[in-house]
Motif scaffolding. Structure first.
Motif, PDB file in Angstrom:
ATOM      1  N   GLU A 156       0.831  -1.206   0.000  1.00 34.14           N
ATOM      2  CA  GLU A 156       0.000   0.000   0.000  1.00 34.14           C
ATOM      3  C   GLU A 156       0.867   1.259   0.000  1.00 34.14           C
ATOM      4  O   GLU A 156       1.858   1.343   0.705  1.00 34.14           O
ATOM      5  CB  GLU A 156      -0.905   0.005   1.240  1.00 34.14           C
ATOM      6  N   ASP A 237      -4.343   9.311  -0.660  1.00 28.38           N
ATOM      7  CA  ASP A 237      -4.559   7.980  -0.076  1.00 28.38           C
ATOM      8  C   ASP A 237      -3.232   7.252   0.107  1.00 28.38           C
ATOM      9  O   ASP A 237      -3.008   6.604   1.138  1.00 28.38           O
ATOM     10  CB  ASP A 237      -5.488   7.160  -0.983  1.00 28.38           C
ATOM     11  N   GLN A 241      -1.665   5.734   3.578  1.00 26.42           N
ATOM     12  CA  GLN A 241      -1.244   4.340   3.725  1.00 26.42           C
ATOM     13  C   GLN A 241       0.185   4.251   4.254  1.00 26.42           C
ATOM     14  O   GLN A 241       0.509   3.410   5.099  1.00 26.42           O
ATOM     15  CB  GLN A 241      -1.355   3.604   2.385  1.00 26.42           C
TER      16      GLN A 241
END
Length: 314
Positions: A156, A237, A241
């Motif tokens: 991620e 995002d 992460q």
């Protein structure tokens, strides 16, 4: 070149996926020589190629320094392809076969990044290149690894993650499930396809390499700079992460209240300004005592520090 028999030294190697760096130092840590060679990452190529690359890298450096291989007291190789015991044992066997009699330390690339930036003290490394991982070393030498599970079930915040999320967003746009995004035409141009349907052939072909998907992360950055909202959302995002990786590592070594250094490395955190700034913002808000530093390009000197520590010279 004249050889200096009896001169003892250590070797540190930063084993990358595309190139490797090697530093040789005397037993007081003074660097004698630094050179560069091919990939020594066991996940990036065939084992026989890794052996050949190590043989060439070590052999050439020792020769150029005018030293003898049997006088090496310790060697440390830090590589993204050596995070697990079975991988470490393979590389250790290769090194032994080259005639090194000294101490052999095979570790992940995060450990030598921390050593390079902290001088061998405690710290956290967050690496986000093609893949992603966080690694922590605590005050008492405790170690914690977070992430690094690979592109199918992890990674991620990595370049691969960003690239794949961009393709998904482009296809949702094409379907009419989400608003228009510049990612659709920009990714098609970058990949060299004429219709969105061709994304399927690109992604699912048997010889697809992770690096091909990861390379699309730069397109997401370009789209963000054009004002694309979806591209910004994907990058924000990714930053979150990576923050979560760092948070888990800090918690894992019980350093929530400590003035600890977090070292960042890899193309995403080094080259993508939005991801880096958002990551730093999230991290320092949660942990005000933390300092964030970008890693140097070459961590072979960090590997030298680990090698010296392994024979208790520092």
């Amino acid at each position: 070149m004249k050889r200096w028999g009896g001169v003892e030294y250590v070797i540190g190697i930063d084993g990358g996926g595309t190139k490797s760096a090697i530093s040789i130092a005397d037993l007081r840590g003074n660097i004698i020589l630094t050179e560069y060679g091919g990939s020594t990452n066991i996940r990036a190529q065939e084992e026989s190629q890794v052996y050949d690359a190590l043989k060439s890298l070590i052999g050439n450096a020792v020769e150029h320094a005018g030293l003898n291989i049997e006088d090496c007291k310790a060697i440390c190789i830090g590589s993204a392809g050596a995070g697990r015991k079975e991988e470490q044992e393979v590389i250790k066997d290769y090194v032994k076969s080259l005639g090194l009699k000294g101490n052999i330390v095979i570790t992940n690339d995060a450990e030598i990044v921390i050593a390079e930036m902290t001088g061998g003290r405690e710290g956290i490394a967050v690496i986000a290149g093609t893949g992603s991982i966080a690694y922590g070393i605590g005050k008492n030498g405790e170690r914690v690894r977070v992430g690094g599970w690979g592109h199918i079930v992890g990674d991620e915040g990595s370049a691969y993650y960003i690239g794949l999320e961009a393709i998904k967003a482009a296809l949702r746009c094409y379907d009419g499930r989400e608003p228009y995004t510049h990612l659709l035409p920009m990714l098609m141009e970058e990949i060299g396809i004429a219709t969105p349907e061709e994304f399927v052939r690109f992604v699912y072909r048997k010889d697809i390499r992770k690096s091909e998907i990861a390379a699309l992360a730069k397109v997401v950055d370009q789209a963000h700079k054009k004002g694309d909202n979806k591209a910004k959302e994907i990058l924000m995002d990714a930053a979150e992460q990576l923050f979560l990786l760092a948070k888990a590592a800090i918690r894992g070594i019980k350093a929530e209240q400590d003035a600890i250094m977090v070292v960042v490395s890899g193309s995403v955190l080094i080259n993508n300004l939005l991801v880096y700034k958002e990551f730093v913002k999230l991290l320092t808000k949660e942990y005000p005592n933390v300092t964030v530093e970008k890693a140097k390009a070459d961590a072979s000197r960090g590997a030298v520090i680990v090698a010296l520590k392994s024979i208790k010279l520092i």
